[in-house]
Enzyme design. Sequence first.
Site, short mmCIF file in Angstrom:
data_model
loop_
_atom_site.label_atom_id
_atom_site.label_comp_id
_atom_site.label_asym_id
_atom_site.label_seq_id
_atom_site.Cartn_x
_atom_site.Cartn_y
_atom_site.Cartn_z
N CYS A 110 0.47 -1.87 0.02
CA CYS A 110 0.05 0.04 -0.33
C CYS A 110 1.35 1.60 -0.08
O CYS A 110 1.26 1.15 -0.55
CB CYS A 110 -0.53 -0.06 1.08
SG CYS A 110 -1.85 1.52 0.60
N HIS A 158 -3.28 -5.39 1.38
CA HIS A 158 -2.21 -5.54 3.01
C HIS A 158 -2.38 -6.89 3.54
O HIS A 158 -3.45 -7.48 4.11
CB HIS A 158 -3.30 -4.71 3.85
CG HIS A 158 -3.17 -3.64 3.86
ND1 HIS A 158 -2.51 -2.84 4.04
CD2 HIS A 158 -4.20 -1.93 3.01
CE1 HIS A 158 -2.08 -1.11 3.97
NE2 HIS A 158 -3.46 -1.50 3.02
N GLU A 175 -0.60 -8.50 5.25
CA GLU A 175 -0.51 -8.27 6.72
C GLU A 175 -2.05 -8.72 7.39
O GLU A 175 -1.53 -8.12 8.98
CB GLU A 175 0.43 -7.76 7.23
CG GLU A 175 -0.10 -5.73 7.42
CD GLU A 175 -0.17 -4.72 6.13
OE1 GLU A 175 0.34 -6.14 4.98
OE2 GLU A 175 -0.33 -3.75 5.98
#
Lengths: 250, 308
Positions: A79, A202, A204
């Site tokens: 991002c 994302h 994560e």
Amino acid sequence: MTIVGVLALQGSFNEHIAALRRLGVKGVEIRKPEQLLNVASLIIPGGESTTMAKLAELHNLFPALREFVRMGKPVWGTCAGLIFLANKATGQKTGGQGLVGGLDCTVHRNFFGSQLQSFESELSIPELVSSEGGPETFRGVFIRAPAILDVGPEVQVLARCPVSSNSNLHSSSSGEGKKEKDSESKVIVAVRQGNLLATAFHPELTSDNRWHSYFLKMAGDVEESSSSIESIGVNNSRFERSKSDLPIFI
Amino acid sequence: MAGSGVVAVYGNGALTETKQSPFSVKVGLAQMLRGGVIMDVVNAEQARVAEEAGACAVMALERVPADIRAQGGVARMSDPQLIKEIKQAVTIPVMAKARIGHFVEAQILEAIGIDYVDESEVLTLADEENHINKHNFRIPFVCGCRNLGEALRRIREGAAMIRTKGEAGTGNIIEAVRHVRSVMGDIRLLRNMDDDEVFTFAKKIAAPYDLVLQTKQLGRLPVVQFAAGGVATPADAALMMQLGCDGVFVGSGVFKSGDPARRARAIVQAVTHYNDPEVLAEVSCGLGEAMVGLNLNEKVERFANRSE
């Protein structure tokens, strides 16, 4: 145990460190230029790219980051990190923002619009599946996300995302934030160029670790991971489970 | 379904996630704000100053809390025109406040297309009993809390981010410390608790059992937790971070001080380097006058006690 640096100025660095920990790898927070000397690879997390650029400027991190990329050390941006790595970015704040550069592409900051246009999408990821196994798709979480408008010849495209599915979202938000209409039905959201990896979404924020293990393999740092990661990949239920999960925290 | 016959779907499907913006996407933006500072601004010019200083988001307001306190009267949602102007001026996320329980103000804010709504006790209450049912919205909400029970009740109502209430507009950190310590203390207590004791604990703090259990398993609130209410200096901000918050709201502290641009930048740096006293000392130097503080005696109205 290998150590991966995670730029910890602002944003989702805790989530990245947690994802690395799940793979048995230690992530260390990088806030100052000299700390970059101790790591062989770096993750630039999601967050507000303007904020991260401001803080990087204040603490004189840009020269060290550019040097890190120039030396060919593996770097992965998610991002805001993607915006950092891009050679060119559009849609920036007045006065622009600092970039690290190195990735031969043009990024449109905040391509998808404001938070109301944030979304989740199942992305087709053939390259990642051939390396890491697991389901054919990856749950991409796009938060006020950027997108890659065009790429240079050396850049390998890893994933695209259909934009047509968002057009109804745009119209429903009372004509706010009109952006240039893209004639193409898909935009690029994940790329790799040599040792640089970049994703507009994302990984994560999900419990699917395949992007992280892909990055670690790219860095050539994980010795015994191939066996353990693939065995996880076979067990698809582990990936399905996370659908309605609350987000990942440390 | 609803409105097409005699059968109404209970709660309009409120507790089920909508396809368009699942809870994880709502929480996702808050996660991107972690380690950042969100600043109150009253016009586009201030928003630009905040962005230049490195704020990760701005809160668009008509009056900062210190002025609401000083001037009194009913405080409402800001003029949408003002919020639009602020949104135009910056690229970072824009938040705005709606009154507690005033779901139409929230609908209007959603229609403008801002990024987050703060259902805030700083504005005058619209409903003494009920908060907004935040599941009905695609836009995410942040809500205030004083303790763990209040935080989990807000999350059950659909809040995707939590902040401490503190005492807004006072420049006095004492209440924010009290609230953060209360939340963190209760979580520490909960973590050491036997699973059998969680039922009674949930009853005691008047919070939904499943969220209490989830908090116990995670060892933290299941959403991002910011500090707010009384932060006036870089040291205040770092204190909040060291107590375990994910980021900081600064209300009146920046633009009621002598040198807003400089103070804003210092607070942003203090939040990033909250564990590094040398950097904190460096950024705290020569910031000019801080906002005038308010000692909390009985005469001061407590915004924090307006809602449960």
